[in-house]
Motif scaffolding. Sequence first.
Motif, PDB file in Angstrom:
ATOM      1  N   VAL A 145      36.437  28.023  42.793  1.00  0.00           N
ATOM      2  CA  VAL A 145      35.507  28.806  41.978  1.00  0.00           C
ATOM      3  C   VAL A 145      35.120  30.074  42.737  1.00  0.00           C
ATOM      4  CG1 VAL A 145      33.189  28.838  40.967  1.00  0.00           C
ATOM      5  CG2 VAL A 145      34.601  26.794  40.748  1.00  0.00           C
ATOM      6  N   TYR A 146      34.977  31.180  42.024  1.00  0.00           N
ATOM      7  CA  TYR A 146      34.558  32.447  42.602  1.00  0.00           C
ATOM      8  C   TYR A 146      33.170  32.798  42.070  1.00  0.00           C
ATOM      9  CZ  TYR A 146      39.520  32.713  43.677  1.00  0.00           C
ATOM     10  OH  TYR A 146      40.788  32.427  44.141  1.00  0.00           O
ATOM     11  N   VAL A 147      32.263  33.146  42.974  1.00  0.00           N
ATOM     12  CA  VAL A 147      30.886  33.442  42.607  1.00  0.00           C
ATOM     13  C   VAL A 147      30.581  34.904  42.948  1.00  0.00           C
ATOM     14  CG1 VAL A 147      28.458  32.845  42.939  1.00  0.00           C
ATOM     15  CG2 VAL A 147      30.198  31.046  42.998  1.00  0.00           C
ATOM     16  N   THR A 148      29.977  35.626  41.998  1.00  0.00           N
ATOM     17  CA  THR A 148      29.593  37.016  42.209  1.00  0.00           C
ATOM     18  C   THR A 148      28.082  37.160  42.039  1.00  0.00           C
ATOM     19  OG1 THR A 148      29.856  37.647  39.880  1.00  0.00           O
ATOM     20  CG2 THR A 148      31.796  37.813  41.297  1.00  0.00           C
ATOM     21  N   VAL A 149      27.516  38.143  42.729  1.00  0.00           N
ATOM     22  CA  VAL A 149      26.092  38.468  42.596  1.00  0.00           C
ATOM     23  C   VAL A 149      25.986  39.958  42.316  1.00  0.00           C
ATOM     24  CG1 VAL A 149      23.819  38.452  43.682  1.00  0.00           C
ATOM     25  CG2 VAL A 149      25.460  36.622  44.203  1.00  0.00           C
ATOM     26  N   ASN A 150      25.446  40.325  41.158  1.00  0.00           N
ATOM     27  CA  ASN A 150      25.317  41.719  40.756  1.00  0.00           C
ATOM     28  C   ASN A 150      23.900  42.001  40.259  1.00  0.00           C
ATOM     29  OD1 ASN A 150      28.087  42.810  41.097  1.00  0.00           O
ATOM     30  ND2 ASN A 150      28.608  41.279  39.561  1.00  0.00           N
ATOM     31  N   ARG A 151      23.603  43.267  40.135  1.00  0.00           N
ATOM     32  CA  ARG A 151      22.275  43.717  39.708  1.00  0.00           C
ATOM     33  C   ARG A 151      22.435  44.634  38.500  1.00  0.00           C
ATOM     34  NH1 ARG A 151      19.195  47.862  43.763  1.00  0.00           N
ATOM     35  NH2 ARG A 151      17.160  48.104  42.747  1.00  0.00           N
ATOM     36  N   ILE A 152      21.614  44.427  37.481  1.00  0.00           N
ATOM     37  CA  ILE A 152      21.658  45.292  36.308  1.00  0.00           C
ATOM     38  C   ILE A 152      20.879  46.571  36.621  1.00  0.00           C
ATOM     39  CG2 ILE A 152      21.199  45.494  33.851  1.00  0.00           C
ATOM     40  CD1 ILE A 152      23.233  43.352  34.486  1.00  0.00           C
ATOM     41  N   ALA A 153      21.585  47.672  36.803  1.00  0.00           N
ATOM     42  CA  ALA A 153      20.938  48.935  37.190  1.00  0.00           C
ATOM     43  C   ALA A 153      21.915  50.082  36.997  1.00  0.00           C
ATOM     44  CB  ALA A 153      20.471  48.890  38.643  1.00  0.00           C
ATOM     45  N   HIS A 154      21.390  51.304  37.006  1.00  0.00           N
ATOM     46  CA  HIS A 154      22.243  52.480  36.923  1.00  0.00           C
ATOM     47  C   HIS A 154      22.885  52.756  38.281  1.00  0.00           C
ATOM     48  CE1 HIS A 154      19.297  54.875  39.125  1.00  0.00           C
ATOM     49  NE2 HIS A 154      18.349  54.490  38.278  1.00  0.00           N
ATOM     50  N   HIS A 213      35.842  40.705  38.243  1.00  0.00           N
ATOM     51  CA  HIS A 213      36.417  41.972  38.681  1.00  0.00           C
ATOM     52  C   HIS A 213      36.805  41.842  40.158  1.00  0.00           C
ATOM     53  CE1 HIS A 213      34.918  44.908  35.391  1.00  0.00           C
ATOM     54  NE2 HIS A 213      35.059  43.694  34.897  1.00  0.00           N
ATOM     55  N   LEU A 214      38.017  42.198  40.481  1.00  0.00           N
ATOM     56  CA  LEU A 214      38.498  42.034  41.843  1.00  0.00           C
ATOM     57  C   LEU A 214      37.760  42.922  42.838  1.00  0.00           C
ATOM     58  CD1 LEU A 214      42.347  41.788  41.223  1.00  0.00           C
ATOM     59  CD2 LEU A 214      40.726  39.935  41.629  1.00  0.00           C
ATOM     60  N   GLU A 215      37.156  44.036  42.341  1.00  0.00           N
ATOM     61  CA  GLU A 215      36.430  44.908  43.261  1.00  0.00           C
ATOM     62  C   GLU A 215      35.057  44.350  43.616  1.00  0.00           C
ATOM     63  OE1 GLU A 215      35.684  46.661  39.106  1.00  0.00           O
ATOM     64  OE2 GLU A 215      37.303  45.679  40.208  1.00  0.00           O
ATOM     65  N   ASP A 216      34.602  43.315  42.913  1.00  0.00           N
ATOM     66  CA  ASP A 216      33.319  42.699  43.241  1.00  0.00           C
ATOM     67  C   ASP A 216      33.422  41.908  44.546  1.00  0.00           C
ATOM     68  OD1 ASP A 216      32.090  43.674  41.008  1.00  0.00           O
ATOM     69  OD2 ASP A 216      32.304  41.839  39.833  1.00  0.00           O
ATOM     70  N   ASP A 217      32.307  41.823  45.265  1.00  0.00           N
ATOM     71  CA  ASP A 217      32.250  40.935  46.426  1.00  0.00           C
ATOM     72  C   ASP A 217      32.159  39.506  45.918  1.00  0.00           C
ATOM     73  OD1 ASP A 217      32.315  42.932  48.399  1.00  0.00           O
ATOM     74  OD2 ASP A 217      30.186  43.350  48.097  1.00  0.00           O
ATOM     75  N   LEU A 218      33.019  38.657  46.440  1.00  0.00           N
ATOM     76  CA  LEU A 218      33.139  37.297  45.918  1.00  0.00           C
ATOM     77  C   LEU A 218      32.871  36.263  46.993  1.00  0.00           C
ATOM     78  CD1 LEU A 218      36.548  37.813  44.058  1.00  0.00           C
ATOM     79  CD2 LEU A 218      34.299  37.854  42.999  1.00  0.00           C
ATOM     80  N   MET A 219      32.237  35.167  46.600  1.00  0.00           N
ATOM     81  CA  MET A 219      32.222  33.974  47.436  1.00  0.00           C
ATOM     82  C   MET A 219      33.243  33.000  46.840  1.00  0.00           C
ATOM     83  SD  MET A 219      29.341  30.983  47.978  1.00  0.00           S
ATOM     84  CE  MET A 219      28.544  31.510  49.492  1.00  0.00           C
ATOM     85  N   TRP A 220      34.219  32.601  47.655  1.00  0.00           N
ATOM     86  CA  TRP A 220      35.213  31.643  47.194  1.00  0.00           C
ATOM     87  C   TRP A 220      34.795  30.242  47.617  1.00  0.00           C
ATOM     88  CZ3 TRP A 220      39.215  29.126  50.369  1.00  0.00           C
ATOM     89  CH2 TRP A 220      40.059  28.299  49.607  1.00  0.00           C
ATOM     90  N   ILE A 221      34.695  29.352  46.640  1.00  0.00           N
ATOM     91  CA  ILE A 221      34.338  27.955  46.912  1.00  0.00           C
ATOM     92  C   ILE A 221      35.585  27.109  46.691  1.00  0.00           C
ATOM     93  CG2 ILE A 221      32.811  26.046  46.313  1.00  0.00           C
ATOM     94  CD1 ILE A 221      30.839  28.056  45.199  1.00  0.00           C
ATOM     95  N   PRO A 222      36.145  26.534  47.742  1.00  0.00           N
ATOM     96  CA  PRO A 222      37.371  25.745  47.601  1.00  0.00           C
ATOM     97  C   PRO A 222      37.116  24.438  46.848  1.00  0.00           C
ATOM     98  CG  PRO A 222      36.509  25.564  49.830  1.00  0.00           C
ATOM     99  CD  PRO A 222      35.658  26.581  49.130  1.00  0.00           C
TER     100      PRO A 222
END
Length: 224
Positions: free
Chosen positions: A144-153, A191-200
């Motif tokens: 599983v891949y986990v991303t953390v993003n912020r809703i902002a301009h 999105h591949l450009e996002d920073d991802l945490m990979w959980i095996p």
Amino acid sequence: MFSIVLLVVNHSRDQSIRCNIGDIRCRAMEKVIEASIVPCPNAKHGCKETTTYCNQSSHEKVCKFVRCSCPVSNCNYVSSYSNLKSHACSTAHVWGEDDIHFQLVIDRPRIFNMNLGRKKTVVFKEEKEGDLIVVQAFKGLEGVYVTVNRIAHMAPGIRDLSCSLAKLNEYSTLRSGSLVKKIQKVREKMHLEDDLMWIPPKMLSGDHWKMQICIAYGYKFIHI
């Protein structure tokens, strides 16, 4: 690019024939259009900037009034970043009483649950400023891949956020740290450009599992 149609009239037979002779570029007209001054598409949200037609897309990328969508499911609210924070701080949503909507305090770790069988997105609201943080999980062929993003301009002027994230297991913990990227609406795909945490796969026990998050200002990663 302009499409030219030639109309041929036969007066003796009172008939006309339409012939499409193809697309012809009118460079003079293109230059007029490119130099035209147009308002920002986000004018209705408060932007007073005007740009030339050809530079419109460049301005939109960094416009502080760009449309931001509320990440809470079944909420259709769309407005500027500042209005979205006001929306989050209003009574529109209840925070802290739902298993997918949480209050978040800067520099204070918080444990939360994710359930890939029911909901793959968890939304946090920062307690004081009302920033909305979105944690998303995407199933892949290898874990599983986990991303953390912020809703902002994307415009400069707002403080950057960093994230410390941990996947908690009974006997082991997986940790990662990254800057929180800015998006304007919840991603439907990874999105591949996002920073991802990979959980095996070996760290996954079914669809329901615990994680821990800590959001900080700037480049600050807290060991959790």
